[in-house]
Design a protein around this motif. Structure first.
Motif, PDB file in Angstrom:
ATOM      1  N   VAL A 124       0.877  -1.195   0.069  1.00 29.92           N
ATOM      2  CA  VAL A 124       0.236   0.013   0.032  1.00 29.92           C
ATOM      3  C   VAL A 124       0.735   1.266  -0.222  1.00 29.92           C
ATOM      4  O   VAL A 124       0.653   2.093  -0.939  1.00 29.92           O
ATOM      5  N   GLY A 125       1.652   1.261   0.940  1.00 31.98           N
ATOM      6  CA  GLY A 125       2.650   2.584   1.178  1.00 31.98           C
ATOM      7  C   GLY A 125       3.578   3.181   0.177  1.00 31.98           C
ATOM      8  O   GLY A 125       3.432   4.128  -0.514  1.00 31.98           O
ATOM      9  N   LEU A 126       4.187   1.815  -0.354  1.00 36.93           N
ATOM     10  CA  LEU A 126       5.254   2.317  -1.572  1.00 36.93           C
ATOM     11  C   LEU A 126       4.424   2.800  -2.934  1.00 36.93           C
ATOM     12  O   LEU A 126       5.047   3.672  -3.354  1.00 36.93           O
ATOM     13  N   PRO A 127       3.585   2.289  -3.186  1.00 35.81           N
ATOM     14  CA  PRO A 127       2.703   2.292  -4.608  1.00 35.81           C
ATOM     15  C   PRO A 127       2.247   3.818  -4.684  1.00 35.81           C
ATOM     16  O   PRO A 127       2.256   4.642  -5.357  1.00 35.81           O
ATOM     17  N   VAL A 128       1.612   3.939  -3.501  1.00 33.89           N
ATOM     18  CA  VAL A 128       0.902   5.233  -3.162  1.00 33.89           C
ATOM     19  C   VAL A 128       1.747   6.477  -2.758  1.00 33.89           C
ATOM     20  O   VAL A 128       1.801   7.474  -3.697  1.00 33.89           O
ATOM     21  N   PHE A 129       2.313   6.398  -1.597  1.00 34.32           N
ATOM     22  CA  PHE A 129       3.101   7.708  -1.276  1.00 34.32           C
ATOM     23  C   PHE A 129       4.213   7.530  -1.936  1.00 34.32           C
ATOM     24  O   PHE A 129       4.930   8.759  -2.147  1.00 34.32           O
ATOM     25  N   GLY A 130       5.141   6.335  -2.099  1.00 35.53           N
ATOM     26  CA  GLY A 130       6.412   6.569  -2.804  1.00 35.53           C
ATOM     27  C   GLY A 130       6.151   6.945  -4.250  1.00 35.53           C
ATOM     28  O   GLY A 130       7.150   7.842  -4.905  1.00 35.53           O
ATOM     29  N   GLY A 131       5.117   6.783  -4.704  1.00 34.33           N
ATOM     30  CA  GLY A 131       4.588   7.218  -6.112  1.00 34.33           C
ATOM     31  C   GLY A 131       4.392   8.535  -6.468  1.00 34.33           C
ATOM     32  O   GLY A 131       4.815   9.077  -7.136  1.00 34.33           O
ATOM     33  N   LEU A 132       3.994   8.989  -5.306  1.00 37.81           N
ATOM     34  CA  LEU A 132       3.567  10.394  -5.147  1.00 37.81           C
ATOM     35  C   LEU A 132       4.515  11.136  -4.972  1.00 37.81           C
ATOM     36  O   LEU A 132       4.981  12.227  -5.794  1.00 37.81           O
ATOM     37  N   PHE A 133       5.677  10.723  -4.071  1.00 39.75           N
ATOM     38  CA  PHE A 133       7.053  11.477  -3.944  1.00 39.75           C
ATOM     39  C   PHE A 133       7.756  11.561  -5.267  1.00 39.75           C
ATOM     40  O   PHE A 133       8.185  12.581  -5.509  1.00 39.75           O
ATOM     41  N   GLY A 134       7.997  10.355  -5.966  1.00 39.93           N
ATOM     42  CA  GLY A 134       8.530  10.177  -7.073  1.00 39.93           C
ATOM     43  C   GLY A 134       7.950  11.434  -8.062  1.00 39.93           C
ATOM     44  O   GLY A 134       8.777  11.611  -9.076  1.00 39.93           O
ATOM     45  N   LEU A 135       6.633  11.224  -8.189  1.00 39.03           N
ATOM     46  CA  LEU A 135       6.118  12.206  -9.161  1.00 39.03           C
ATOM     47  C   LEU A 135       6.412  13.596  -9.195  1.00 39.03           C
ATOM     48  O   LEU A 135       6.653  14.361  -9.924  1.00 39.03           O
TER      49      LEU A 135
END
Length: 303
Positions: A256-267
């Motif tokens: 849950v955390g990496l795709p959602v929040f990690g993806g947001l950070f990377g974006l």
């Protein structure tokens, strides 16, 4: 420059292509994406991290996150203060032609650098995060932990010179500044027992960086990340520490955390948006990452 210094530079410039490519891989151990992935994993699993059971609790894992944020804030502040350039050719990856599409683009992104060069952010972060991890992890002996951490930090720093994105002085100062910051953070945070203080220190440094660098997307993003983490830990820290760690919950947290929040950070870092968007994006990303164990607990309780 001394004759010895010139000889060292010439030696590094004459390294075979495969060695340079190897150092491009080594430099990833000090990159932002690696810290996000590695520290999120340690934080999500807590003291139940597979094969490192009991090595670190969630409180000290949060402290490692605070250290990484502090290193990023410190680097941004110092680079804005000195505004020294990188070596000529730092934005060009000559060996990218050795790789097929789309790997050539991936290699070029990993092997180049832009913006100001002094001090090296990779060297600063390596000293703070890798040596900081040696202070709080319970695996192995203390001597071995520091030896490994020191070796990795030096290799990361050296890799920046080998691939041509920093001068030697950039990485030497980066390592020294990082160690000094770690000493301050360790004392302030009682060696990780009080991570909230580590987050507060990172916020303070990020504010200084914003004043020095101006209202641009990157210093604003760093401030958003540190402030979002500080608010999340201040509001939820007690509950997060009380959440029992398990391999099952950790897997849910990663999913849950990496795709959602990690993806947001990377974006945010991929698109370099306007400052308000950068601030909100990184604040939500880091706050969300720290709050994610509550999601894992909720899901596993109902499975």
């Amino acid at each position: 420059m001394s004759t010895h210094g010139v000889g060292l530079v010439e030696t590094l410039e004459a390294l075979p292509d495969p060695v340079v490519v190897l150092f491009v891989l080594v430099t990833q151990l000090g990159d932002l994406w690696f810290y996000f992935l590695a520290l999120s994993t340690v934080y999500f699993f807590g003291d139940r991290l597979p094969r490192l059971g009991g090595a670190v609790d969630r409180r000290r894992a949060a402290y490692l996150v605070a250290l990484a944020l502090g290193a990023a804030a410190l680097t941004a502040a110092l680079k804005a203060t000195f505004a020294f350039p990188r070596p000529p050719g730092a934005g060009t990856a000559e060996l990218a032609v050795l790789f097929p599409d789309p790997l050539d683009g991936v290699y070029a992104a990993a092997a180049t650098g832009d913006g100001y060069g002094f001090p090296s952010g990779h060297a600063t972060g390596a000293a703070v995060v890798w040596v900081g991890a040696a202070t709080v992890l319970g695996i192995g002996t203390r001597r071995v932990r520091y030896a490994v951490a020191g070796t990795v930090a030096v290799l990361i720093a050296l890799s920046r010179v080998v691939i041509g994105v920093h001068f030697a002085l950039d990485v030497v100062v980066g390592l020294a500044v990082g160690l000094c910051y770690l000493v301050v953070a360790d004392r302030l945070s009682d060696r990780g027992a009080r991570p909230g203080r580590g987050f507060s220190l990172a916020v303070g440094v990020a504010l200084a960086g914003l004043l020095l660098a101006g209202f641009r997307w990157e210093p604003v993003a760093v401030l958003g990340a540190t402030l979002g983490a500080r608010i999340a830990w201040g509001a939820l820290g007690s509950a997060l520490v009380a959440v029992p760690a398990s391999e099952r919950a950790g897997a849910v947290n990663l999913a849950v955390g990496l795709p959602v929040f990690g993806g947001l950070f990377g974006l945010v870092y991929a698109t370099e948006p306007v400052p308000p968007v950068a601030f909100v994006g990184t604040a939500l990303a880091l706050g969300g990452i720290l709050a994610t164990p509550l999601v894992g607990e909720y899901v596993t309780d109902r499975l």
